[in-house]
Design a protein around this motif. Structure first.
Motif, short mmCIF file in Angstrom:
data_model
loop_
_atom_site.label_atom_id
_atom_site.label_comp_id
_atom_site.label_asym_id
_atom_site.label_seq_id
_atom_site.Cartn_x
_atom_site.Cartn_y
_atom_site.Cartn_z
N ALA A 362 112.83 30.77 21.75
CA ALA A 362 111.52 30.70 22.40
C ALA A 362 110.66 31.87 21.98
CB ALA A 362 111.72 30.69 23.91
N PRO A 363 109.35 31.73 22.12
CA PRO A 363 108.45 32.85 21.80
C PRO A 363 108.81 34.09 22.64
CG PRO A 363 107.19 30.84 22.12
CD PRO A 363 108.59 30.53 22.54
N GLY A 364 108.88 35.24 21.99
CA GLY A 364 109.16 36.50 22.68
C GLY A 364 110.61 36.77 22.96
N GLU A 365 111.51 35.83 22.55
CA GLU A 365 112.93 36.05 22.84
C GLU A 365 113.46 37.25 22.05
OE1 GLU A 365 117.12 33.51 23.01
OE2 GLU A 365 115.18 32.50 23.08
N ASN A 366 114.20 38.12 22.75
CA ASN A 366 114.80 39.33 22.17
C ASN A 366 113.76 40.30 21.59
OD1 ASN A 366 117.47 38.40 22.71
ND2 ASN A 366 117.34 37.10 20.88
N VAL A 367 112.52 40.24 22.14
CA VAL A 367 111.43 41.09 21.64
C VAL A 367 110.93 41.99 22.78
CG1 VAL A 367 109.08 41.13 20.72
CG2 VAL A 367 110.72 39.44 19.89
N ARG A 368 110.75 43.28 22.47
CA ARG A 368 110.15 44.22 23.42
C ARG A 368 108.66 44.35 23.09
NH1 ARG A 368 113.61 49.61 23.07
NH2 ARG A 368 113.12 49.27 20.86
N LYS A 369 107.84 44.25 24.13
CA LYS A 369 106.39 44.36 23.94
C LYS A 369 105.98 45.82 23.79
CE LYS A 369 105.30 40.22 26.66
NZ LYS A 369 104.56 39.72 27.84
N PRO A 370 104.84 46.11 23.16
CA PRO A 370 104.33 47.48 23.10
C PRO A 370 104.15 48.05 24.51
CG PRO A 370 103.11 46.07 21.60
CD PRO A 370 103.98 45.17 22.42
N GLY A 371 104.64 49.29 24.72
CA GLY A 371 104.52 49.94 26.03
C GLY A 371 105.52 49.49 27.05
N SER A 372 106.49 48.66 26.64
CA SER A 372 107.47 48.16 27.61
C SER A 372 108.42 49.27 28.06
CB SER A 372 108.26 46.99 27.02
OG SER A 372 108.90 47.37 25.81
N ASP A 373 108.61 50.31 27.27
CA ASP A 373 109.44 51.45 27.68
C ASP A 373 108.59 52.54 28.32
OD1 ASP A 373 111.86 50.36 26.85
OD2 ASP A 373 111.61 51.08 24.81
N VAL A 374 107.50 52.90 27.67
CA VAL A 374 106.59 53.93 28.19
C VAL A 374 105.17 53.48 27.94
CG1 VAL A 374 105.85 56.33 28.04
CG2 VAL A 374 108.26 55.75 27.71
N LYS A 375 104.37 53.48 28.99
CA LYS A 375 102.96 53.11 28.85
C LYS A 375 102.14 54.33 28.41
CE LYS A 375 103.09 49.46 32.34
NZ LYS A 375 104.57 49.49 32.49
N VAL A 376 100.95 54.10 27.92
CA VAL A 376 100.06 55.19 27.52
C VAL A 376 99.73 56.05 28.75
CG1 VAL A 376 97.80 55.77 26.55
CG2 VAL A 376 99.07 53.81 25.66
N ASN A 377 99.89 57.38 28.58
CA ASN A 377 99.61 58.37 29.64
C ASN A 377 100.55 58.23 30.84
OD1 ASN A 377 97.52 59.56 28.16
ND2 ASN A 377 96.02 58.11 28.99
N GLU A 378 101.73 57.72 30.60
CA GLU A 378 102.71 57.60 31.69
C GLU A 378 103.44 58.93 31.89
OE1 GLU A 378 106.80 55.11 32.78
OE2 GLU A 378 105.39 54.30 31.31
N LEU A 379 103.71 59.28 33.16
CA LEU A 379 104.51 60.46 33.51
C LEU A 379 105.98 60.10 33.42
CD1 LEU A 379 104.75 63.36 34.75
CD2 LEU A 379 104.68 62.26 37.00
N VAL A 380 106.70 60.72 32.48
CA VAL A 380 108.11 60.37 32.31
C VAL A 380 109.04 61.39 32.95
CG1 VAL A 380 107.74 58.99 30.23
CG2 VAL A 380 108.15 61.44 30.01
N LEU A 381 108.62 62.66 33.04
CA LEU A 381 109.40 63.69 33.72
C LEU A 381 108.43 64.59 34.48
CD1 LEU A 381 112.06 64.79 31.04
CD2 LEU A 381 112.49 63.45 33.12
N GLU A 382 108.76 64.87 35.74
CA GLU A 382 107.89 65.67 36.59
C GLU A 382 108.18 67.16 36.45
OE1 GLU A 382 106.27 64.62 40.95
OE2 GLU A 382 108.30 63.95 40.55
N LYS A 383 107.14 67.96 36.63
CA LYS A 383 107.33 69.40 36.78
C LYS A 383 108.29 69.64 37.94
CE LYS A 383 104.82 73.67 37.86
NZ LYS A 383 103.48 74.27 38.14
N GLY A 384 109.24 70.54 37.74
CA GLY A 384 110.24 70.80 38.77
C GLY A 384 111.53 70.05 38.56
#
Length: 653
Positions: A362-384
């Motif tokens: 099917a369309p999109g099978e076994n495919v990761r979309k852009p930004g599916s792990d980290v979006k633009v300007n996403e906070l991945v680790l906080e100060k502290g």
């Protein structure tokens, strides 16, 4: 005799006590009256918290009860004048009449006295009065108070007297005063409301209160009862966290050396991850419209991603790689068969040529979309965030492409044992009756296991010179100094005198209501531009380790940038497997916590004497036992649920 204490408040005099003229003037007036004995004196900078703490400790000190506390300095409108703000919260019963008397006496000399902000009142059975900073103002105010017998009368009443005799003297003084007003022995001049020049730069440290004995005097002059008040455990921990600074921020490469550091910045990613459509399996990029069948194979080496995938062609792809233009799905390698291969000149298979697909995806099978792990300007680790040893945080930083990060500097810890009786386990002077130093090896093992650099200062013998030399070296090389031994009541216990009298340190507490560890001492010393904590832990091995977990580790974590609410070790509810006797002090009973069925059960390690190091062997928890006073009981019974501080890995049966 009336017991009096005098506190001078001045940044300048705190740096050089020769500038203090007002404190000695007060002492001279009190002593010359023949009614007062000045038992405590001190000089502090204009630090609201320090002023509050010292006056409170004097007023609440049952060992040296004080009837009268007089402060001088810091009562004006200068930006550093904070004495009224420090004293007012301590006043339980304000003495507005004394305040009015002080102002009226001074204003009769100069209108500028209206800018003074005196405070007067009682804390318990102690009368507290704040005076201005100038010698002239001090003499005028105190002479007026003494001449009118106001102080004598107030203190007599606070002591439980009727005040009859003093009333008669007061009445006589009032008659005399109406005929012959008190005249100043000095010509009227401008009243200094803050008597020393202020320098609003770096403050030098001064003793919070000099209560330690003078070690230059013979042993017969030492204290028989500690002058340091016993403070509650929670107050001690709060003091440690409040007084411990946080180390500067540094930049470090993203590698294994980050382990144990605290992030000093938010990690925000300015791009999407992945940036394009990628696969999450090994297989072949296809058009979802292609039915099962045989297809020629191209690879990253033979086909550009930016070129559209031709009809009848599939693209071999590995997990994480981007899809070529025109492909919208990926079929797993398990759903294909090899039909034919390219061969070399010798007839050996060298590459896939044709592959048969066994399914339509099917369309999109076994495919990761852009930004599916980290979006633009996403906070991945906080100060502290703690960068742990599990690898997750370092892996995340590498994943988002960070090569360097800002972290709080990790503290270095200096260890010092004290005592003539101790011998290093590595030394060649073993003999019958020798006492080996247990604390340094155990604390060093513990600290290095936690990832901290340790400065080993060795053993200091019971001399002022060795203590000053070793402790100074520790303050020079490390961020926190931890000593064991020498903090109690022995004639050669030199820790507190050295801190107060030789290092210019401030002792914030010298005894804590906790078992084991009552003589635990916490101080700070200004070293250059930084404040450095000093811990004086008891010499008994079990006491040293328990108090390390309770007080030192939270301070080390605070230095390293940990959030306040994460500095203390966690507590968990456990079921105790043994009956345990309670003590008048809160006690921490060493236990081994094991998961038994669906419960966490705490098993005592046996005898809990503070000298018994074996009581911590294998221990991974400290059961917090309430005091007999707080609980109204003398023991707790097997099967009860209590909280335990976790100091090691939990075990399973």
């Amino acid at each position: 005799m009336i017991q009096a204490a005098i506190l001078t408040v001045s940044d300048t005099a705190a740096k050089d006590n020769s500038y203090d003229k007002s404190g000695p003037a007060i002492q001279e007036l009190l002593v010359s009256s023949g009614k007062y004995d000045v038992v405590l004196t001190n000089i502090l900078p204009d630090d609201e918290h320090m002023i509050h703490d010292v006056v409170q400790s004097w007023a609440q000190n049952a060992t040296f009860p004080v009837d009268l506390i007089i402060t001088t300095g810091g009562t004006g409108f200068g930006t550093r004048d904070r004495t009224p703000e420090a004293i007012t919260p301590l006043i339980e019963r304000p003495a507005s009449g004394i305040v009015h008397f002080l102002l009226s006496s001074s204003i009769s000399v100069t209108p500028l006295a209206a800018l003074s902000r005196p405070v007067a009142g009682t804390h318990g059975k102690t009368l507290i009065i704040t005076l201005p900073g100038s010698v002239k103002a001090v003499k005028e105010n105190l002479t007026a108070l003494l001449s009118a017998n106001l102080l004598d009368h107030a203190i007599d009443l606070l002591r439980g007297g009727s005040g009859k005799t003093v009333h008669q003297a007061l009445a006589h003084a009032g008659d005399t005063a109406s005929k012959e007003p008190v005249q100043s022995s000095e010509p009227p001049t401008h009243i200094h409301h803050h008597h020393h020049h202020h320098h609003h730069d770096h403050q030098q440290p001064v003793p919070r209160t000099v209560l330690s004995h003078d070690p230059s005097l013979p042993a017969t002059s030492r204290h028989r009862i500690s002058p340091y008040p016993i403070i509650p455990l929670n107050e001690a921990i709060k003091t440690v966290l409040t007084r411990t600074p946080t180390l500067p921020v540094v930049s470090k490469k993203v590698d294994v050396s980050l382990r144990g550091h605290i992030l000093a910045e938010d990690i925000i990613v300015g791009r999407a991850i992945p940036e394009s459509f990628t696969t999450n399996v090994d297989g072949y990029a296809v058009r979802s419209s292609d039915p099962p069948g045989k297809y020629q194979v191209v690879t990253p080496q033979t086909h550009s991603l930016s070129s559209a995938l031709p009809p009848g062609i599939i693209y071999r792809i590995n997990t994480g790689a981007s899809l070529p233009k025109g492909a919208d799905a990926v079929i797993m390698v398990e759903d294909t068969l090899l039909s034919s291969a390219l061969q070399d000149e010798y007839g050996n298979d060298i590459e896939e040529k044709v592959v048969e697909t066994l399914a339509q995806v099917a369309p999109g099978e076994n495919v990761r979309k852009p930004g599916s792990d980290v979006k633009v300007n996403e906070l991945v680790l906080e100060k502290g965030t703690l960068i742990g040893s599990g690898g997750g945080e370092v892996g995340t930083l590498a994943f988002v492409g960070r090569r360097e990060v800002q972290v709080f500097q990790k503290p270095r810890v200096a260890l010092l044992s004290t005592g003539n009786e101790l011998s290093d386990i590595s030394a060649a002077d073993a003999h019958e009756g020798v006492i080996y130093d247990t604390n340094r090896p155990s604390l060093k093992t513990l600290l290095e296991g936690l990832g901290y650099e340790v400065i080993d200062l060795g053993i200091a013998h019971d001399t002022i010179e060795e203590h000053v030399s070793s402790m100074s070296r520790g303050l020079e090389q490390a961020d926190v100094l931890v000593t064991t031994g020498g903090s109690s009541m022995g004639s050669t216990d030199l820790l507190k005198p050295v801190i107060e009298r030789h290092l210019g340190g401030s002792i914030h507490f010298g005894r804590v209501s906790v078992k084991p560890g009552k003589p635990t001492t916490f101080a700070t010393v200004q070293h250059g531009e930084t404040i450095k904590p000093i811990f004086g832990l008891p010499g008994n091995p079990a006491s040293a380790l328990v108090t390390f977990y309770l007080f030192v580790l939270p301070s080390i974590r605070k230095l390293g940038g940990w959030r306040d609410n994460a500095c203390q070790l966690p507590s968990i509810p456990v079921q105790i497997a043994d009956d345990m006797r309670l003590d008048p002090r809160p006690e921490f009973h060493r236990v081994i916590i094991r998961r038994t069925g669906d419960k966490l059960v705490a098993y005592s390690t046996g005898g809990q004497r503070s000298s018994r190091a074996a009581s911590l062997s294998g221990a991974n928890g400290l059961v917090a036992l309430p005091s007999t006073k707080d609980s109204g009981r003398t023991s707790v019974s097997k099967g009860e649920i209590l909280d335990a501080v976790v100091i090691g890995e939990l075990q399973s049966l």
